[in-house]
Design a protein around this motif. Sequence first.
Motif, PDB file in Angstrom:
ATOM      1  N   UNK A 186      72.859  92.293 104.788  1.00  0.00           N
ATOM      2  CA  UNK A 186      73.389  93.014 103.624  1.00  0.00           C
ATOM      3  C   UNK A 186      74.137  92.072 102.689  1.00  0.00           C
ATOM      4  N   UNK A 187      74.992  91.218 103.244  1.00  0.00           N
ATOM      5  CA  UNK A 187      75.737  90.261 102.419  1.00  0.00           C
ATOM      6  C   UNK A 187      74.779  89.364 101.652  1.00  0.00           C
ATOM      7  N   UNK A 188      73.796  88.811 102.356  1.00  0.00           N
ATOM      8  CA  UNK A 188      72.837  87.908 101.716  1.00  0.00           C
ATOM      9  C   UNK A 188      72.017  88.633 100.649  1.00  0.00           C
ATOM     10  N   UNK A 189      71.628  89.875 100.950  1.00  0.00           N
ATOM     11  CA  UNK A 189      70.806  90.620  99.992  1.00  0.00           C
ATOM     12  C   UNK A 189      71.595  90.981  98.736  1.00  0.00           C
ATOM     13  N   UNK A 190      72.827  91.447  98.911  1.00  0.00           N
ATOM     14  CA  UNK A 190      73.638  91.803  97.747  1.00  0.00           C
ATOM     15  C   UNK A 190      73.890  90.590  96.871  1.00  0.00           C
ATOM     16  N   UNK A 191      74.127  89.445  97.488  1.00  0.00           N
ATOM     17  CA  UNK A 191      74.263  88.219  96.705  1.00  0.00           C
ATOM     18  C   UNK A 191      72.965  87.908  95.964  1.00  0.00           C
ATOM     19  N   UNK A 192      71.845  88.099  96.651  1.00  0.00           N
ATOM     20  CA  UNK A 192      70.540  87.750  96.106  1.00  0.00           C
ATOM     21  C   UNK A 192      70.204  88.570  94.865  1.00  0.00           C
ATOM     22  N   UNK A 193      70.687  89.812  94.816  1.00  0.00           N
ATOM     23  CA  UNK A 193      70.381  90.657  93.656  1.00  0.00           C
ATOM     24  C   UNK A 193      71.512  90.637  92.625  1.00  0.00           C
ATOM     25  N   UNK A 194      72.452  89.695  92.797  1.00  0.00           N
ATOM     26  CA  UNK A 194      73.402  89.442  91.723  1.00  0.00           C
ATOM     27  C   UNK A 194      74.824  89.898  91.914  1.00  0.00           C
ATOM     28  N   UNK A 195      75.133  90.519  93.061  1.00  0.00           N
ATOM     29  CA  UNK A 195      76.501  90.970  93.268  1.00  0.00           C
ATOM     30  C   UNK A 195      77.367  89.826  93.785  1.00  0.00           C
ATOM     31  N   UNK A 196      78.610  89.793  93.325  1.00  0.00           N
ATOM     32  CA  UNK A 196      79.584  88.848  93.871  1.00  0.00           C
ATOM     33  C   UNK A 196      80.291  89.561  95.014  1.00  0.00           C
ATOM     34  N   UNK A 197      79.869  89.267  96.223  1.00  0.00           N
ATOM     35  CA  UNK A 197      80.363  90.002  97.388  1.00  0.00           C
ATOM     36  C   UNK A 197      81.547  89.272  97.997  1.00  0.00           C
ATOM     37  N   UNK A 228      81.723 101.331  97.927  1.00  0.00           N
ATOM     38  CA  UNK A 228      82.483 101.529  96.693  1.00  0.00           C
ATOM     39  C   UNK A 228      83.673 100.555  96.656  1.00  0.00           C
ATOM     40  N   UNK A 229      84.314 100.367  97.807  1.00  0.00           N
ATOM     41  CA  UNK A 229      85.382  99.366  97.876  1.00  0.00           C
ATOM     42  C   UNK A 229      84.829  97.967  97.652  1.00  0.00           C
ATOM     43  N   UNK A 230      83.698  97.674  98.285  1.00  0.00           N
ATOM     44  CA  UNK A 230      83.118  96.335  98.240  1.00  0.00           C
ATOM     45  C   UNK A 230      82.630  95.959  96.850  1.00  0.00           C
ATOM     46  N   UNK A 231      81.923  96.878  96.205  1.00  0.00           N
ATOM     47  CA  UNK A 231      81.227  96.548  94.956  1.00  0.00           C
ATOM     48  C   UNK A 231      81.940  97.036  93.700  1.00  0.00           C
ATOM     49  N   UNK A 232      82.735  98.100  93.825  1.00  0.00           N
ATOM     50  CA  UNK A 232      83.391  98.666  92.648  1.00  0.00           C
ATOM     51  C   UNK A 232      84.904  98.467  92.649  1.00  0.00           C
ATOM     52  N   UNK A 233      85.423  97.886  93.737  1.00  0.00           N
ATOM     53  CA  UNK A 233      86.858  97.630  93.798  1.00  0.00           C
ATOM     54  C   UNK A 233      87.705  98.861  94.037  1.00  0.00           C
ATOM     55  N   UNK A 234      87.106  99.947  94.548  1.00  0.00           N
ATOM     56  CA  UNK A 234      87.901 101.134  94.849  1.00  0.00           C
ATOM     57  C   UNK A 234      88.733 100.888  96.108  1.00  0.00           C
ATOM     58  N   UNK A 235      89.585 101.833  96.442  1.00  0.00           N
ATOM     59  CA  UNK A 235      90.553 101.601  97.519  1.00  0.00           C
ATOM     60  C   UNK A 235      90.571 102.741  98.529  1.00  0.00           C
ATOM     61  N   UNK A 236      89.410 103.109  99.022  1.00  0.00           N
ATOM     62  CA  UNK A 236      89.351 104.118 100.075  1.00  0.00           C
ATOM     63  C   UNK A 236      90.020 103.567 101.332  1.00  0.00           C
TER      64      UNK A 236
END
Length: 391
Positions: free
Chosen positions: A204-215, A255-263
């Motif tokens: 998941x970490x590698x894939x999210x990075x691969x599609x442009x997310x700063x994880x 949502x916490x990981x990608x949008x910075x929310x605080x659940x």
Amino acid sequence: MKEGYLDFEEYIRQGEPDKKEKASIWRTAIGLQAVDGLKTSDYLKETARKHIEGEIDIDEARELIKTYYQSKTKREPDDDDKQEADKVSANITKILSSEALDFSTKGYIALHRRIFEGVFKHAGQVRDYDITKKEWVLNYDTVHYLNWEDLRRALDHDIEQERSFSYKSISSDELIAHITRFVSGIWQIHAFGEGNTRTTAVFTILYLRDIGFKVENDMFADHSWYFRNALVRANYRSAVEGIDYSPQYLERFFRNLLLGEQWDLRNRYLHIHPTAEWSVQPNLADSTSIPQVPEQVPEQVPEQVQDLLHTNNTLINNLIKKIGNESVSISQLMKLLELKHRPNFLEYHLNPAMKEGYVRMLYPDSPRHPRQKYLLTMKGMALYNELTKGE
């Protein structure tokens, strides 16, 4: 030597960019071992320090760990568990240090082999038997995992569907829901006899990075057990219990990981039969989502609740204003307050604020947690809003 996690945290806060990146990856690799109840050794942490400092490269670190267990003469009861945690942590660190991803069934299976190389004889082998696992979060029921005959076909299907999906022009909610479905689906296939969650997390970490997310790796380092239990809840339903698939918990992780929310990502919210205290999972950035009473204070509050809200203690007021919407460590708080004497800070600032219900621990079940931080309760947030009104 400092405790391992504190060393990594210090590097991440103050280190040079290369050291910060290495420390962050090591924290994630070590944190992921918690999904199987494993803890790394002090030797691993010292070896990680040498790698972070540039004294050795990652392959030398892996070789040192391998040699350490080969040459060890005195055996401890938990050596097998520590050896697995140490070797897997080093393997994951090497993998996450690279941006390379083979986004295919073959690549996913190869990732399992690379993660568990030197640990499992069956590393990189798809299981050829059916499995069940009793889960605490399900009151010791099990998720129904895919039968072994269909594993490769299911992986092919899910990965191909994801490859053809377009993220163009979709909302944040749609994006989170889609990623949740993909990741939980890959995990539910449970292609391997052991190590599925760690493999899914790294993939998941590698894939999210691969599609442009700063994880940010910290989410997986700090909440790996929540991540696993959220995957369990996303793939469990029971007509008898009246429970349907519940992807919202995994969505909140993303949502916490990608949008910075605080659940509030604590496991007790995920149990299928939570106590009243843990029945509503709050978003810590949204004061209205936290259900405690009398801490849930609306804009116009009754006088008796206002009495519970306010304090004449200026030290508590100052502390609350410094914490604000953040979660901070003791050392950070002392720096913000320009204090140097820790015992006085605890006695006159932090402990009274906690005793009066304005501040809480991030890890209340583990007061001496090496990454313990402090944040405002609902009551504290309500007072913070009052104190900063008009500023």
